[in-house]
Design a protein around this motif. Structure first.
Motif, PDB file in Angstrom:
ATOM      1  N   VAL A 431       0.829  -1.198   0.000  1.00  0.00           N
ATOM      2  CA  VAL A 431       0.000   0.000   0.000  1.00  0.00           C
ATOM      3  C   VAL A 431       0.868   1.255   0.000  1.00  0.00           C
ATOM      4  O   VAL A 431       1.834   1.357   0.736  1.00  0.00           O
ATOM      5  N   GLN A 432       0.522   2.169  -0.848  1.00  0.00           N
ATOM      6  CA  GLN A 432       1.175   3.458  -0.821  1.00  0.00           C
ATOM      7  C   GLN A 432       0.092   4.519  -0.775  1.00  0.00           C
ATOM      8  O   GLN A 432      -0.944   4.382  -1.418  1.00  0.00           O
ATOM      9  N   ALA A 840       6.893  -8.906   0.947  1.00  0.00           N
ATOM     10  CA  ALA A 840       7.612  -7.661   1.161  1.00  0.00           C
ATOM     11  C   ALA A 840       9.096  -7.828   0.893  1.00  0.00           C
ATOM     12  O   ALA A 840       9.920  -7.213   1.515  1.00  0.00           O
ATOM     13  N   PRO A 842      12.250  -7.043  -0.084  1.00  0.00           N
ATOM     14  CA  PRO A 842      12.748  -5.729  -0.490  1.00  0.00           C
ATOM     15  C   PRO A 842      13.810  -5.865  -1.561  1.00  0.00           C
ATOM     16  O   PRO A 842      14.532  -6.853  -1.618  1.00  0.00           O
ATOM     17  N   ARG A 844      16.956  -4.917  -2.420  1.00  0.00           N
ATOM     18  CA  ARG A 844      18.102  -4.289  -1.778  1.00  0.00           C
ATOM     19  C   ARG A 844      19.252  -4.096  -2.727  1.00  0.00           C
ATOM     20  O   ARG A 844      20.271  -3.566  -2.367  1.00  0.00           O
ATOM     21  N   GLN A 847      20.551  -1.545  -8.083  1.00  0.00           N
ATOM     22  CA  GLN A 847      19.645  -1.183  -9.175  1.00  0.00           C
ATOM     23  C   GLN A 847      18.211  -1.068  -8.698  1.00  0.00           C
ATOM     24  O   GLN A 847      17.525  -0.107  -9.013  1.00  0.00           O
ATOM     25  N   LEU A 849      17.147  -0.514  -5.778  1.00  0.00           N
ATOM     26  CA  LEU A 849      16.976   0.634  -4.889  1.00  0.00           C
ATOM     27  C   LEU A 849      16.920   1.925  -5.685  1.00  0.00           C
ATOM     28  O   LEU A 849      16.097   2.800  -5.407  1.00  0.00           O
ATOM     29  N   GLN A 850      17.767   2.017  -6.690  1.00  0.00           N
ATOM     30  CA  GLN A 850      17.751   3.230  -7.517  1.00  0.00           C
ATOM     31  C   GLN A 850      16.419   3.375  -8.247  1.00  0.00           C
ATOM     32  O   GLN A 850      15.887   4.473  -8.351  1.00  0.00           O
ATOM     33  N   GLN A 852      13.628   2.195  -7.229  1.00  0.00           N
ATOM     34  CA  GLN A 852      12.656   2.576  -6.203  1.00  0.00           C
ATOM     35  C   GLN A 852      12.756   4.064  -5.879  1.00  0.00           C
ATOM     36  O   GLN A 852      11.751   4.740  -5.700  1.00  0.00           O
ATOM     37  N   LEU A 853      13.993   4.534  -5.807  1.00  0.00           N
ATOM     38  CA  LEU A 853      14.199   5.948  -5.484  1.00  0.00           C
ATOM     39  C   LEU A 853      13.624   6.830  -6.582  1.00  0.00           C
ATOM     40  O   LEU A 853      12.977   7.846  -6.294  1.00  0.00           O
ATOM     41  N   ALA A 854      13.857   6.420  -7.814  1.00  0.00           N
ATOM     42  CA  ALA A 854      13.329   7.204  -8.929  1.00  0.00           C
ATOM     43  C   ALA A 854      11.809   7.228  -8.858  1.00  0.00           C
ATOM     44  O   ALA A 854      11.176   8.273  -9.044  1.00  0.00           O
ATOM     45  N   ALA A 856      10.018   6.778  -6.185  1.00  0.00           N
ATOM     46  CA  ALA A 856       9.604   7.538  -5.008  1.00  0.00           C
ATOM     47  C   ALA A 856       9.729   9.035  -5.243  1.00  0.00           C
ATOM     48  O   ALA A 856       8.963   9.826  -4.704  1.00  0.00           O
ATOM     49  N   PHE A 857      10.706   9.390  -6.050  1.00  0.00           N
ATOM     50  CA  PHE A 857      10.947  10.807  -6.307  1.00  0.00           C
ATOM     51  C   PHE A 857       9.673  11.502  -6.794  1.00  0.00           C
ATOM     52  O   PHE A 857       9.359  12.612  -6.391  1.00  0.00           O
ATOM     53  N   ILE A 967      16.961  11.486 -13.955  1.00  0.00           N
ATOM     54  CA  ILE A 967      16.050  10.375 -14.218  1.00  0.00           C
ATOM     55  C   ILE A 967      15.713  10.321 -15.696  1.00  0.00           C
ATOM     56  O   ILE A 967      15.666   9.247 -16.306  1.00  0.00           O
TER      57      ILE A 967
END
Lengths: 1157, 318
Positions: A431-432, A840, A842, A844, A847, A849-850, A852-854, A856-857, A967
């Motif tokens: 969920v987000q 869940a 993750p 880790r 790649q 994580l990156q 995911q970060l993109a 999330a950005f 990105i």
């Protein structure tokens, strides 16, 4: 009906004629007179033939011990009239879906049915009446009961006897009672009174749905209705008695309990069915059940089976059956039949006289079943080849199939090898929350401080409720209404201002889309390939873990090929929220909002790239296109489903559909209520614009939640009529210019077939009179601008939208697991223990994580930021490929040409093979392709940041801007490099090859290049518009362009005599353009450019032609436009195109050279 | 300092009967040096191998000093919170009119004998109530007696903040004694707490600037009309220990169950509901078991994270 089948079997009528007869109302002239006569007498029965055939096949297979659930055929009760008694009794209104019973029995039972039914109905609805009774998949509290009934009705029950007296299902069948179970083949024709009932158990009437109309869904004999294969024994099968089987009678439950106990006592899978009659061999539906081997040599009456298979296949191919995949499922059940229940000796020994009639059973043994199934599968190979890789594998590895048709097996194996359609339904996303956007959510958007603060609290309560649901909904005994209902209602009660409602609805809808858009959660947007990231990790273990994860966490769909509409996973939360909130304001706002969003998405222009003939580079754009289409389609389906749910909510209830007497008043009332969304107009627009592939799937979702009255309303009836006509027109075997893409059609067939099986859709609707169908014109020819002609659907999308197609694979898989002797169950039961810890998992890795970060950005940024970055990445990535083509590849081609020049000089002395020459050149040049990635990366790095900066607002914070740029660079590079690394070698090869053949041709006609393509002119003879009234034969712009392309390539590559191309530009020909409106100047310009580019005419030559045109007499406006066009053409810079230059170097004008030679 | 639930309970047990005065804090250390410090040492030994204290080599003495001072702050924080829970439980019995009358009488008797003696402080200790709160009871009672209208809350608060304004010199002195000696309640403590909180926010801001992470602070967020505002929202999210972080909240206290659950409900989940996953820094540590919502999007740390992954240049490239 049987008469038709009979005449077929007697070969009085050919199969082709029969199918023509079924499919079209008018007798076509090509039929021979005898056939026409034979069929004409049966004319009134024509439309009852297909239902008869389907029911006939189901009935014939009733002694088969199958895998999986019963295969219902939702066909109206065309009475299975015996020869000599065609027609049977007239059907009163919408009859039972299967009328395989003696009419006398039906009639007599009909009288006693209502009261018993009503009682049973109440019993059935009982468990679901409490609020907590909602099953995870059922629609809602009230409808829950109905869908339970429904679920129950699809159990392998001895269903369908509309008028059978109320009798407990588990009554042991009295096989020795000849009246109840007479031998199937021994019925004398014509004797209606002695017509046997099926050898099946009667259904408890509690499952009947209607008082006035004996209506059960899927009443045709399920394949597993054999004596002994009692439904209650099927509890190992997920189809059998899930928790949803709430409509059982008490007696049945007691029976089950008793069996459960005895099982526990004996600790062994003892056949729990009622004690078999002495002497009869009852198969046991337990793990020990082994399949009988099938032997092609033992097939009893090949010819008859072949014929029926042919007719059946033809009906499937012409979409005369309601549900393609249901029929495939049925056929696979026959293929994987475990064994036949032994019948009386008289069944097995047909007297020679009746061998080729319907008097003897069609399927006398497992061999017959398998033979028939393989026959049908051979005809359906095309559809099979589009199924997912897993299904293809199982089919190709099926030993029976191999045994009965090695040829088909070979084709399947080849299709498997070529298939890239791995389909896996990945995990739902965690969920987000919907992010807070100041533009829409801050104080300025609220009427008062109070409203603002109320909404603040509501948001928090909403997520609190959602989190609690997430934690607890899988706990046994937890109940949504009890756990959360009052909290939700208190929260809804705080919404006072109308504006607050719209705020909350926006939040609700956004959250719905975020959580439920696709089962994979791969939003399809920026780095939507979360599952792929997992794959990239490469480890085999991880792959296995994921498959296991899927099996554990994917909803164990166990409802056969036509599951009822349900709200799986997170959707259940939103459904229950709506129900618990029970707020009419909320519902109204929600409907408004959903309708708006549906309109918006449905009319979204999905840009699709110009289809180009030779360049594979448009792939780059198509991937994005497909992904975007999938996102839009899945969103629309979700929204439409919820719109349907809320819109029809007030009209759905646990009570059975109203009796006929009441219907009229209800119809009068309902017909004046305007539809919540004008779906008919949207459908018509969609069909006209050739966007059916987008519109129909969501419309089906919407309609699937309608109540019983809806299909009777004129408005919706006309929609169904349109859909029926569309369904009929989607003939898969038709393939050609302008046709809808195969997978697009398959998706539409699958969703429509599913819709036609839904209980609220009247069963006779599918087999409706043609007269009504023809009211609307449905044209499946696609236009250039329609989505239907673009391959937007892939297998992943197909299986995501229609998970029930996966039932085919499950059926085949269970055959494998069963035949290996480990388990006879349909699907091995896996008890999920912990899904969250796996879910869940993750990412880790760096790649992951990156990515995911993109992802999330963008979460807390305005949506426009994301759109901008994606747009830039899309365009730069695409341009990057074009750039590489124009620079690196063009350079390489130039090199190739100069190398070739040298080679040709030497070759002329030595003599050599041009094929070899090409290989040498490619092997020299292709390694340079590696530079493409570096250059591509540089290009994206250079171009993307500027574009992002130009498009984002000035006040964008520096950190945000630089991240957005990064990105965009990353995504563009990813896109370009992915394409380049896969295709650069092929691209270089192709270009070099083209250059080589150009040069070799210039050297003179080479035998190797000269191909015999005499037939090629036929290829597009049918596409050249016949001269005549121009308005009628106008080509679509794209078609015209394609035609020109074909002509150009024909002139260029295939003509071995000079082409007098200058005639194209003769005053007479150019004059033809004057008559067309609007004038297609761009096509002419295109032609001129291509003539030059292809080296067919030199610029000078064209210029000369154009000059001569000035002298001709034209209408003034035409002359002006023509002059403008020429100026435009002449003004174009003479780009030294590599290939052009090459041509000019060697050969300025091919036409003249050829003329000289 | 991250403690397990068991360790926390052990410490809380030691603190249960200690009054909240400076003297008792001193006494606490003297009375329970072994128990408290052993459990401390014990913990430190065990955690020294864990990454939390894998500091630079050669800094062991500095580290132990740091831990010792940090331990004291943690201890104080735990003590303060435990004491507050205790007061919440017993609050009512000190506010019955009989109790108030009895306390007031004892105060009058006491100052009657010796106005300079810490009458009120000793009374508070004797009845096991916070000195500042005892001072408030007596002050209220005193004002009731000397004024016609019952004093408003704001008047009382301002008199407690500045006892010199209390009309009665003796009472002023007594109240002053209570406030300065109370380490859990009272305007002085509030002030200190506020300062510490602010200090840590500044500390966090400096660290963010140092790491070149751009952010919006609470004031900026309020100006934009956000309805809930964490201390910092990162303009570009980062990952800490593999978890995405959108916002950071600084808490200059120890995260025990009670306060953490209140914060979750009132703040952290609200932030999550709007901005996605985030990080809470409990500068004085927290109970390890509370860090159970990591997967769900709330990460707890006792210091500024060292393992920060930012969005790289050309991030999505393969």
């Amino acid at each position: 009906m049987a008469a038709v089948l009979e005449s077929l079997l007697r070969e009085e009528v050919s199969v082709a004629a029969a199918v023509r007869w079924i499919a079209r109302s008018a007798q076509s002239s090509e039929e021979d007179a005898g056939e026409a006569a034979a069929l004409r007498s049966l004319q009134p029965l024509r439309k009852e033939f297909v239902p008869f055939l389907l029911n006939f096949l189901r009935e014939q297979s009733s002694r088969v011990v199958p895998q999986g659930p019963p295969t219902p055929a939702k066909a109206p009760g065309s009475s299975a009239a015996l020869p000599g008694r065609p027609g049977g009794p007239p059907r009163g209104g919408r009859g039972a879906r299967s009328q395989l019973f003696p009419p006398t029995e039906s009639l007599s039972a009909a009288a006693e049915a209502p009261s018993a039914r009503r009682g049973g109905r109440r019993r059935g609805a009982g468990p679901a009446r409490e609020r907590g009774g909602r099953g995870p998949g059922s629609l809602e509290e009230g409808v829950g009961a109905e869908s339970l009934l429904w679920a129950g009705s699809r159990r392998p029950r001895a269903a369908g006897s509309p008028g059978s007296p109320s009798r407990a299902r588990c009554d042991p069948p009295n096989l020795s009672n000849l009246e109840e179970f007479p031998p199937v083949g021994s019925v004398p024709p014509g004797g209606a009174g002695t017509r046997p009932s099926r050898r099946i158990n009667p259904t408890p009437v509690s499952e009947e749905r209607s008082l006035s109309k004996p209506k059960t869904c899927f009443t045709s004999p399920p394949i597993s209705c054999v004596p002994g294969a009692q439904p209650s024994v099927l509890d190992s099968s997920p189809w059998g008695q899930g928790p949803a089987a709430g409509c059982r009678s008490l007696q049945e439950e007691r029976e089950m309990l008793r069996k459960e106990r005895s099982k526990q006592l004996q600790h062994s899978p003892v056949p729990a069915c009622p004690t078999p009659e002495p002497g009869s061999t009852l198969p046991t539906r337990t793990g020990s059940l082994t399949a009988e081997p099938a032997d092609p040599a033992k097939v009893s009456s090949r010819q008859r089976l072949e014929l029926v298979a042919l007719v059946y296949s033809a009906c499937i191919a012409e979409n005369l059956v309601p549900n393609l995949f249901l029929e495939l499922f049925f056929v696979l059940q026959l293929l994987t039949a475990r064994r036949m229940v032994a019948a009386k000796d008289s069944d097995l020994e047909p007297s020679p006289g009746v061998l080729d009639s319907l008097e003897s059973p069609l399927f006398q043994s497992v061999h017959d079943c398998v033979f028939f199934a393989v026959q049908v599968l051979e005809h359906q190979f095309q559809v099979l080849s589009y199924l997912d890789k897993g299904t293809l594998k199982l089919l190709a590895e099926n030993e029976r199939l191999l045994c009965f048709s090695p040829a088909l097996q070979g084709r399947l194996r080849a299709a498997y090898a070529g298939s890239v359609a791995k389909v896996s339904l990945a995990m739902p996303p965690s969920v987000q929350a919907v992010s807070f956007q100041p533009e829409t959510d801050n104080r300025a958007n609220f009427s008062s401080d109070r409203a603002f603060h109320t909404f603040k609290k509501q948001r928090d309560v909403f997520y609190e409720v959602l989190r609690e649901w997430e934690d607890r909904h899988e706990e046994p005994g937890w109940d949504f209404e009890k756990g959360l209902g009052s909290r939700i209602r208190v929260m809804m009660g705080q919404l006072s201002a109308a504006c607050s409602h719209s705020h909350f609805v926006r939040l609700f809808q956004k959250q719905l889309l975020q959580m439920c858009q696709s089962p994979g959660g791969a939003g399809g947007t920026i780095s939507g390939e979360a599952p792929d990231v997992l794959n990239m990790l490469g480890a085999d273990k991880l792959g296995r873990l994921r498959r296991l994860q899927e099996r554990l966490a994917a909803p164990q769909s166990s409802c056969g090929p036509c599951p009822p509409p349900s709200f799986p996973g997170c959707q259940g939360f939103f459904r229950d929220f709506i129900l618990s909130a029970s707020s009419f304001q909320f519902n109204q706002h929600l409907m408004d909002s959903l309708s708006l969003k549906i309109r918006e998405l449905n009319s979204l222009v999905l840009p699709h790239p110009e289809p180009s003939d030779e360049d594979g580079e448009s792939d780059v754009d198509w991937q994005g296109e497909r992904r975007q289409f999938a996102v839009v389609l899945l969103s629309l389906r979700l929204l439409a489903k919820f719109l349907g749910f809320v819109a029809f909510l007030p009209y759905r209830g646990p009570e059975p559909p109203p009796a006929r007497e009441l219907q009229d008043s209800i119809l009068a009332l309902r017909s004046q209520v305007p539809p919540v969304l004008d779906v008919r107009a949207l459908l018509q627009q969609g069909l006209r614009a050739h966007r059916a592939v987008l519109t129909v799937p969501w419309l089906v979702e919407f309609l699937s939640l309608a109540d019983h009255i809806v299909p009777m309303l004129d408005y919706y009836r006309s929609i169904f009529t349109l859909l029926l006509h569309l369904h009929r027109s989607l003939v898969l075997s038709k393939d050609g210019e302008g046709e809808m893409c195969f997978l697009n059609k398959l998706l539409l067939l699958a969703v429509l077939g599913w819709l036609f099986q839904i209980p609220t859709v009247p069963e006779d609707l599918f087999f409706v009179e043609e007269g009504q169908v023809d009211v609307f014109e449905v044209d499946t020819k696609t236009s250039e601008h329609g989505l239907d002609g673009v391959p937007v659907v892939d297998q992943h999308l197909l299986y995501t939208c229609c998970p029930y197609i996966g039932e085919l694979r499950k059926l085949l898989a269970s055959w494998v697991s069963g035949s290996s002797g480990r388990s006879g169950g349909f699907v091995r039961k896996i008890t999920p223990t912990t899904t969250t810890s796996l879910g869940a998992l993750p990412l880790r890795t760096t790649q992951g994580l990156q990515a995911q970060l993109a992802q999330a950005f963008f979460h807390n940024q305005p949506p426009s930021l994301r759109r901008t970055v994606e747009f830039v990445a899309e365009r730069i990535g695409s341009n990057c490929v074009k750039h590489i083509k124009a620079t690196l590849v063009a350079d390489l081609v130039r090199q190739a040409e100069s190398l070739l020049q040298e080679q040709l000089v030497t070759q002329r002395q030595e003599g050599g093979d041009p094929g070899q020459l090409l290989e040498i050149l490619c092997s020299q040049l292709c390694p340079h392709g590696a530079q493409a990635l570096t250059q591509g990366r540089e290009f994206c790095q250079k171009k993307s940041p500027g574009a992002v900066r130009a498009l984002l607002p000035e006040e964008t914070p520096a950190a945000v801007l630089s991240s957005a740029e990064n990105i965009a660079v990353g995504l563009a590079t990813e896109k370009a490099c992915a394409w380049l690394s896969a295709n650069i070698t092929a691209l270089i090869r192709r270009e070099v090859k083209a250059a080589v053949s150009r040069m070799l041709r210039a050297q003179g006609p080479e035998p190797a290049v000269r191909g015999d393509r005499r037939g090629c002119s036929r290829a597009f003879a049918d596409q050249i518009p016949v001269l005549g009234p121009p308005t009628q034969h106008r080509l679509e712009r794209g078609q015209a362009r394609r035609l020109l392309h074909m002509l150009l390539s024909l002139w260029k590559d295939d003509f071995q005599v000079p082409v007098p191309l200058q005639l194209l530009l003769s005053p007479r020909n150019v004059g033809l353009l004057a008559d067309t409106r609007p004038r297609e100047w761009d096509l002419l310009l295109f032609l001129l450019r291509e003539l030059v580019e292809k080296g067919l005419m030199g610029r000078k030559e064209i210029e000369a032609c154009l000059d001569s045109l000035h002298e001709a007499q034209w209408p003034e406006d035409f002359a002006e436009e023509l002059a403008t066009l020429f100026n435009l053409f002449l003004a174009e810079p003479q780009v030294p195109e590599p290939q052009l230059r090459a041509c000019e170097l060697v050969q300025p004008n091919r036409g003249t050279v050829l003329a000289q030679s | 300092m991250i403690l397990t639930k068991a360790q926390y309970d052990e410490i809380a047990q030691c603190l249960v009967s200690v009054p909240p005065t400076r003297q008792s804090l001193r006494k606490l250390k003297q009375r329970f040096p072994r128990l408290v410090w052993e459990s401390w040492e014990d913990f430190r030994m065990r955690s020294s191998s864990s990454r939390r204290y894998r500091a630079e080599p050669g800094a062991s003495s500095r580290r132990s000093e740091h831990i010792s001072s940090q331990s004291q702050a943690t201890l104080l924080s735990i003590f303060s919170q435990e004491y507050q829970k205790h007061i919440k439980r017993t609050h009512a019995k000190h506010h019955t009119s009989e109790a108030i009358e009895s306390y007031y009488q004892r105060y009058l008797d006491g100052v009657g004998k010796n106005g300079a003696a810490p009458v009120l402080l000793e009374l508070a200790n004797e009845v096991d109530y916070a000195p500042s709160l005892m001072a408030r009871i007596i002050l209220e009672r005193f004002l009731q007696e000397h004024k016609e209208t019952p004093p408003s809350k704001s008047v009382i608060n301002s008199l407690l903040r500045d006892p010199s304004q209390i009309p009665d010199g003796v009472l002023a002195n007594q109240v002053y004694q209570c406030i300065v000696n109370d380490c859990c309640y009272g305007p002085l403590v509030d002030c200190i707490k506020h300062a510490i909180g602010h200090e840590h926010e500044i500390l966090l801001r400096d660290l963010l600037l140092e790491k070149n992470l751009s952010f919006l602070d609470e004031d900026q967020l309020r100006a934009k009309g956000y309805d809930k505002t964490p201390d910092f929202i990162l303009q570009v999210p980062v990952a800490v220990e593999g978890h995405i972080i959108h916002w950071i909240e600084s808490k200059a206290s120890f995260g025990d169950e009670c306060s953490h659950h209140a914060y979750l409900h009132d703040q952290f989940w609200s932030y999550w509901n709007r901005f996605g996953p985030g990080l809470v820094i409990y500068w004085y540590g927290f109970i390890q078991e509370l860090d159970c919502n990591r997967e769900r999007g709330i990460l707890l740390k006792a210091c500024f994270p060292t393992d920060i992954v930012t969005l790289c240049h050309g991030a999505a490239a393969p």
